[in-house]
Design an enzyme around this catalytic site. Sequence first.
Site, mmCIF file in Angstrom:
data_model
loop_
_atom_site.group_PDB
_atom_site.id
_atom_site.type_symbol
_atom_site.label_atom_id
_atom_site.label_comp_id
_atom_site.label_asym_id
_atom_site.label_seq_id
_atom_site.Cartn_x
_atom_site.Cartn_y
_atom_site.Cartn_z
ATOM 1 N N CYS A 65 0.838 -1.198 0.000
ATOM 2 C CA CYS A 65 0.000 0.000 0.000
ATOM 3 C C CYS A 65 0.875 1.251 0.000
ATOM 4 C CB CYS A 65 -0.894 0.001 1.235
ATOM 5 S SG CYS A 65 -2.017 1.426 1.313
ATOM 6 N N CYS A 69 -0.101 4.683 7.032
ATOM 7 C CA CYS A 69 -0.818 4.483 8.291
ATOM 8 C C CYS A 69 0.062 3.683 9.259
ATOM 9 C CB CYS A 69 -2.130 3.753 8.039
ATOM 10 S SG CYS A 69 -3.201 4.560 6.826
ATOM 11 N N CYS A 72 -0.552 -0.087 10.330
ATOM 12 C CA CYS A 72 -0.899 -1.086 9.309
ATOM 13 C C CYS A 72 0.313 -1.872 8.831
ATOM 14 C CB CYS A 72 -1.592 -0.396 8.135
ATOM 15 S SG CYS A 72 -2.210 -1.575 6.897
ATOM 16 N N CYS A 142 -19.994 -6.332 2.297
ATOM 17 C CA CYS A 142 -19.471 -5.009 2.630
ATOM 18 C C CYS A 142 -18.145 -4.826 1.910
ATOM 19 C CB CYS A 142 -19.269 -4.897 4.139
ATOM 20 S SG CYS A 142 -18.557 -3.320 4.690
ATOM 21 N N CYS A 202 -20.299 1.685 7.583
ATOM 22 C CA CYS A 202 -19.595 0.980 8.638
ATOM 23 C C CYS A 202 -18.326 1.769 8.917
ATOM 24 C CB CYS A 202 -19.269 -0.444 8.183
ATOM 25 S SG CYS A 202 -18.200 -1.376 9.309
ATOM 26 N N ARG A 272 -19.035 -4.007 16.763
ATOM 27 C CA ARG A 272 -18.321 -5.221 16.372
ATOM 28 C C ARG A 272 -16.949 -5.272 17.045
ATOM 29 N NH1 ARG A 272 -17.698 -4.725 10.621
ATOM 30 N NH2 ARG A 272 -19.959 -4.993 10.704
#
Length: 403
Positions: A65, A69, A72, A142, A202, A272
């Site tokens: 990526c 972040c 991550c 999702c 979400c 969740r």
Amino acid sequence: MDLLNTLVDKGLRRELPTRDEALAVLATSDDDLLDVVAAAGKVRRHWFGRRVKLNYLVNLKSGLCPEDCSYCSQRLGSTAGILKYTWLKPDQASDAAAAGVAGGAKRVCLVASGRGPTDRDVDRVSETIKAIKDNNEGVEVCACLGLLSDGQAERLREAGADAYNHNLNTSEATYGEITTTHTYEDRVDTVHKAHAAGLSACSGLIAGMGETDEDLVDVVFSLRELDPDSVPVNFLIPFEGTPLGKEWNLTPQRCLRILAMTRFVCPDVEVRIAGGREVHLRTMQPLALHLANSIFLGDYLTSEGQAGKADLDMIADAGFEVEGTDQVTLPEHRATGGCGEGGGCGSQESGGVCGSAGTTAPSRSDEPRTDGPRTGGPRTDGPRTDLVAVRRRGAGTDLAPNA
């Protein structure tokens, strides 16, 4: 405790607690922890009974990526030894999803690393959504693809997506300490795009990154205002090879307080327990089911989770039941798209994926923290690096998935 009685009453009315009340939940003592869990459990059962919704992750594209972040393992500059592969074909993704559905998952979450999808990527994911829905009757899908451009949420909705995930992760005030290649406002904009397209939004958070109690309350209050239907609460998995690899700030008790605070602030949404529950809640996971009504089954994007059968046994042993595809997760006032009277839905006016390559996140100390969260929260007995295992099975491999 008068505080808990007040919070239960407000939760049953969908009334927003005050910031001081939310902070007070995080500041409760270990002696009061079971009382906190019992109180938040009343709110959880009022809106969701004893049902537990199972969700299953499929990592469509892993690693490499361009975003920075800090939490991550797929970030720019990460040296974590994770699986790296490009897009799964629709039939491969459908096979992976089928394993989760067979294990009891009601929702399949399709995730791809990167800043955000190209239009070709949206086409690719649309084909995958169709393949999954054709082969698994009643399953929800999702998508979690990063920052969305105009029109992309609508295309995903037309392809059959039910929801879109994009987490706020941390408070607006501290977001720049975690990520520099995109902004907090970028993330909020993507949640708005999902809402506007008719997708179930979400959006959640990551706890354990060195944030204060005030930061945690800030991000949960911001989520309440954004009004997602589901709020995943992640607990940082400190991967070696990432800037936050030394951050071990959580205890099981603190995780339970964070989940309870989230339930009180967002009483009628799907809360969740997401990544990191096995690492940080450990043997206290069953207690967390009294606070959250949803978990991920099996493995995560780049790390291994608890065995799928162990998840199912835990749910049954704790006296809960797996939510079926014929059941509606959300309370009627949310499932029908209206807030009704009494507030508590937030304002509809107002992941960890995403990311352009650029500067890296501000560096953090190479030494483990010794003072816990900056508000002086309790420390763990020591880093449990033995509980952080890189996923080597399922999507992107030739091995059977954990479901």
